[in-house]
Motif scaffolding. Structure first.
Motif, PDB file in Angstrom:
ATOM      1  N   LYS A 115     -16.409  16.693  16.798  1.00  0.00           N
ATOM      2  CA  LYS A 115     -16.005  15.736  18.106  1.00  0.00           C
ATOM      3  C   LYS A 115     -16.838  14.719  18.164  1.00  0.00           C
ATOM      4  N   GLU A 116     -18.011  14.926  18.054  1.00  0.00           N
ATOM      5  CA  GLU A 116     -19.013  13.768  18.053  1.00  0.00           C
ATOM      6  C   GLU A 116     -18.952  12.819  16.813  1.00  0.00           C
ATOM      7  N   LEU A 117     -18.685  13.291  15.621  1.00  0.00           N
ATOM      8  CA  LEU A 117     -18.731  12.424  14.764  1.00  0.00           C
ATOM      9  C   LEU A 117     -17.416  11.358  14.709  1.00  0.00           C
ATOM     10  N   LEU A 118     -16.273  12.064  15.563  1.00  0.00           N
ATOM     11  CA  LEU A 118     -15.237  11.183  15.671  1.00  0.00           C
ATOM     12  C   LEU A 118     -15.439  10.336  17.041  1.00  0.00           C
ATOM     13  N   ARG A 119     -16.086  10.894  17.930  1.00  0.00           N
ATOM     14  CA  ARG A 119     -16.321  10.036  19.204  1.00  0.00           C
ATOM     15  C   ARG A 119     -17.152   8.810  18.965  1.00  0.00           C
ATOM     16  N   THR A 120     -18.315   8.987  18.213  1.00  0.00           N
ATOM     17  CA  THR A 120     -19.191   7.985  17.573  1.00  0.00           C
ATOM     18  C   THR A 120     -18.401   6.905  16.552  1.00  0.00           C
ATOM     19  N   SER A 121     -17.403   7.402  15.923  1.00  0.00           N
ATOM     20  CA  SER A 121     -16.491   6.588  14.947  1.00  0.00           C
ATOM     21  C   SER A 121     -15.816   5.668  16.046  1.00  0.00           C
ATOM     22  N   LEU A 122     -15.263   6.298  16.790  1.00  0.00           N
ATOM     23  CA  LEU A 122     -14.163   5.692  17.889  1.00  0.00           C
ATOM     24  C   LEU A 122     -14.811   4.586  18.756  1.00  0.00           C
ATOM     25  N   ALA A 123     -15.990   5.014  19.219  1.00  0.00           N
ATOM     26  CA  ALA A 123     -17.023   3.984  19.893  1.00  0.00           C
ATOM     27  C   ALA A 123     -17.208   2.582  19.062  1.00  0.00           C
ATOM     28  N   TRP A 124     -17.872   2.974  17.900  1.00  0.00           N
ATOM     29  CA  TRP A 124     -17.995   1.913  16.826  1.00  0.00           C
ATOM     30  C   TRP A 124     -16.849   1.157  16.532  1.00  0.00           C
ATOM     31  N   ALA A 125     -15.681   1.787  16.261  1.00  0.00           N
ATOM     32  CA  ALA A 125     -14.444   0.793  15.820  1.00  0.00           C
ATOM     33  C   ALA A 125     -14.086   0.124  17.242  1.00  0.00           C
ATOM     34  N   ASP A 126     -14.051   0.842  18.475  1.00  0.00           N
ATOM     35  CA  ASP A 126     -13.850  -0.118  19.622  1.00  0.00           C
ATOM     36  C   ASP A 126     -14.506  -1.190  19.643  1.00  0.00           C
ATOM     37  N   SER A 127     -15.885  -1.183  19.427  1.00  0.00           N
ATOM     38  CA  SER A 127     -16.853  -2.391  19.660  1.00  0.00           C
ATOM     39  C   SER A 127     -16.741  -3.400  18.721  1.00  0.00           C
ATOM     40  N   ILE A 128     -15.885  -3.119  17.485  1.00  0.00           N
ATOM     41  CA  ILE A 128     -16.054  -4.215  16.594  1.00  0.00           C
ATOM     42  C   ILE A 128     -14.643  -4.607  16.448  1.00  0.00           C
ATOM     43  N   GLY A 129     -13.747  -4.274  17.464  1.00  0.00           N
ATOM     44  CA  GLY A 129     -12.131  -4.966  17.432  1.00  0.00           C
ATOM     45  C   GLY A 129     -11.346  -4.082  16.514  1.00  0.00           C
ATOM     46  N   ILE A 130     -11.921  -3.077  15.970  1.00  0.00           N
ATOM     47  CA  ILE A 130     -10.690  -2.177  15.152  1.00  0.00           C
ATOM     48  C   ILE A 130      -9.778  -1.528  16.215  1.00  0.00           C
ATOM     49  N   THR A 131      -8.502  -1.985  16.118  1.00  0.00           N
ATOM     50  CA  THR A 131      -7.408  -1.503  17.199  1.00  0.00           C
ATOM     51  C   THR A 131      -6.707  -0.080  16.593  1.00  0.00           C
ATOM     52  N   LYS A 132      -6.764   0.289  15.473  1.00  0.00           N
ATOM     53  CA  LYS A 132      -6.161   1.273  14.926  1.00  0.00           C
ATOM     54  C   LYS A 132      -6.804   2.111  14.141  1.00  0.00           C
ATOM     55  N   MET A 133      -7.051   3.543  14.274  1.00  0.00           N
ATOM     56  CA  MET A 133      -7.604   4.402  13.424  1.00  0.00           C
ATOM     57  C   MET A 133      -6.503   5.395  13.020  1.00  0.00           C
ATOM     58  N   THR A 134      -6.643   5.675  11.682  1.00  0.00           N
ATOM     59  CA  THR A 134      -5.590   6.542  11.294  1.00  0.00           C
ATOM     60  C   THR A 134      -6.325   7.559  10.388  1.00  0.00           C
ATOM     61  N   LEU A 135      -5.603   8.857  10.236  1.00  0.00           N
ATOM     62  CA  LEU A 135      -6.192   9.920   9.628  1.00  0.00           C
ATOM     63  C   LEU A 135      -4.942  10.863   9.105  1.00  0.00           C
ATOM     64  N   HIS A 136      -5.282  11.637   8.045  1.00  0.00           N
ATOM     65  CA  HIS A 136      -4.259  12.709   7.526  1.00  0.00           C
ATOM     66  C   HIS A 136      -5.101  14.024   7.708  1.00  0.00           C
ATOM     67  N   VAL A 137      -4.331  14.937   8.243  1.00  0.00           N
ATOM     68  CA  VAL A 137      -4.705  16.418   8.536  1.00  0.00           C
ATOM     69  C   VAL A 137      -3.482  17.471   7.937  1.00  0.00           C
ATOM     70  N   LEU A 138      -3.935  18.516   7.416  1.00  0.00           N
ATOM     71  CA  LEU A 138      -3.096  19.449   7.092  1.00  0.00           C
ATOM     72  C   LEU A 138      -2.698  20.009   8.183  1.00  0.00           C
ATOM     73  N   GLU A 139      -1.185  20.483   8.235  1.00  0.00           N
ATOM     74  CA  GLU A 139      -0.319  20.833   9.269  1.00  0.00           C
ATOM     75  C   GLU A 139      -1.128  22.224   9.884  1.00  0.00           C
ATOM     76  N   SER A 140      -1.699  22.923   8.975  1.00  0.00           N
ATOM     77  CA  SER A 140      -2.102  24.339   9.369  1.00  0.00           C
ATOM     78  C   SER A 140      -3.489  24.317  10.212  1.00  0.00           C
ATOM     79  N   ASN A 141      -4.109  23.208  10.321  1.00  0.00           N
ATOM     80  CA  ASN A 141      -5.235  22.845  10.805  1.00  0.00           C
ATOM     81  C   ASN A 141      -5.149  22.439  12.244  1.00  0.00           C
ATOM     82  N   LYS A 142      -4.560  23.611  13.112  1.00  0.00           N
ATOM     83  CA  LYS A 142      -4.235  23.055  14.370  1.00  0.00           C
ATOM     84  C   LYS A 142      -5.546  22.620  15.333  1.00  0.00           C
ATOM     85  N   SER A 143      -6.716  23.320  15.200  1.00  0.00           N
ATOM     86  CA  SER A 143      -7.609  22.888  15.889  1.00  0.00           C
ATOM     87  C   SER A 143      -7.887  21.524  15.925  1.00  0.00           C
ATOM     88  N   ALA A 144      -7.914  21.046  14.503  1.00  0.00           N
ATOM     89  CA  ALA A 144      -8.261  19.475  14.351  1.00  0.00           C
ATOM     90  C   ALA A 144      -7.274  18.564  14.886  1.00  0.00           C
TER      91      ALA A 144
END
Length: 181
Positions: A115-144
């Motif tokens: 969660k904190e790695l994600l939060r830090t990454s999103l704050a960084w992305a927002d600060s430099i003008g990246i408007t879309k973050m994408t990712l891939h996750v296995l369907e069985s990884n419900k908590s993610a």
């Protein structure tokens, strides 16, 4: 890109998140192999697509110099316990996007590190003008998937029968994106 170190304490575990540096390279090489062998949530099995310490040094150096790349590590008791990467796209038509990936040693799941790695990454992305973050996750990884949804990611698509796991069955990959533009 380099970000400032942050410290956290969750249920007695003290850890920090900071930008990766070249001194992390050997530990990252070993960590990646270990994490890949601990769970089938990752794309690789242990040892597949191996990256040596030298390979990680080059990746860290490149990510540190490139404005739309971010390589973070999570550290507890001077030990690397996880990492995340954001890789920007440098083609003009896709320059608004970055791809996010994360992995944490299994023994450290449940401490909010992802969660904190994600939060830090999103704050960084927002600060430099990246408007879309994408990712891939296995369907069985419900908590993610639930974590990503809490941070504003939406399911954009499903890659059907995308992976074959150790049980011999096919699994779907969920494509998710967060758009802030």
């Amino acid at each position: 890109m380099i970000v400032k170190q942050q410290s956290f304490e969750v249920r007695g575990l003290r850890y920090s998140i900071r930008s990766a540096n070249e001194e992390d390279a050997a530990a990252l090489s070993q960590l990646r192999v270990k994490i890949d062998g601990e769970t089938e949530h990752m794309d690789r099995e242990a040892g597949e697509a191996f990256i040596s310490a030298e390979g990680f040094k080059e990746l860290i150096q490149s990510d540190s110099e490139r404005e739309r790349n971010l390589f973070l590590v999570a550290v507890a008791d001077s030990r690397l316990i996880g990492y995340s990467r954001c890789e920007g796209i440098y083609l003009k038509r896709f320059a608004h996007k970055a791809e996010f990936g994360v992995c944490i040693l299994k023994e450290f799941w449940g401490y909010g590190i992802g969660k904190e790695l994600l939060r830090t990454s999103l704050a960084w992305a927002d600060s430099i003008g990246i408007t879309k973050m994408t990712l891939h996750v296995l369907e069985s990884n419900k908590s993610a998937i639930q974590l990503y949804e809490r941070f504003g990611f939406q399911i954009e698509g499903i890659l059907k029968n995308d992976k074959v796991l150790s049980d011999g069955r096919y699994y779907n990959t969920v494509v998710m994106g967060r758009f802030t533009g």
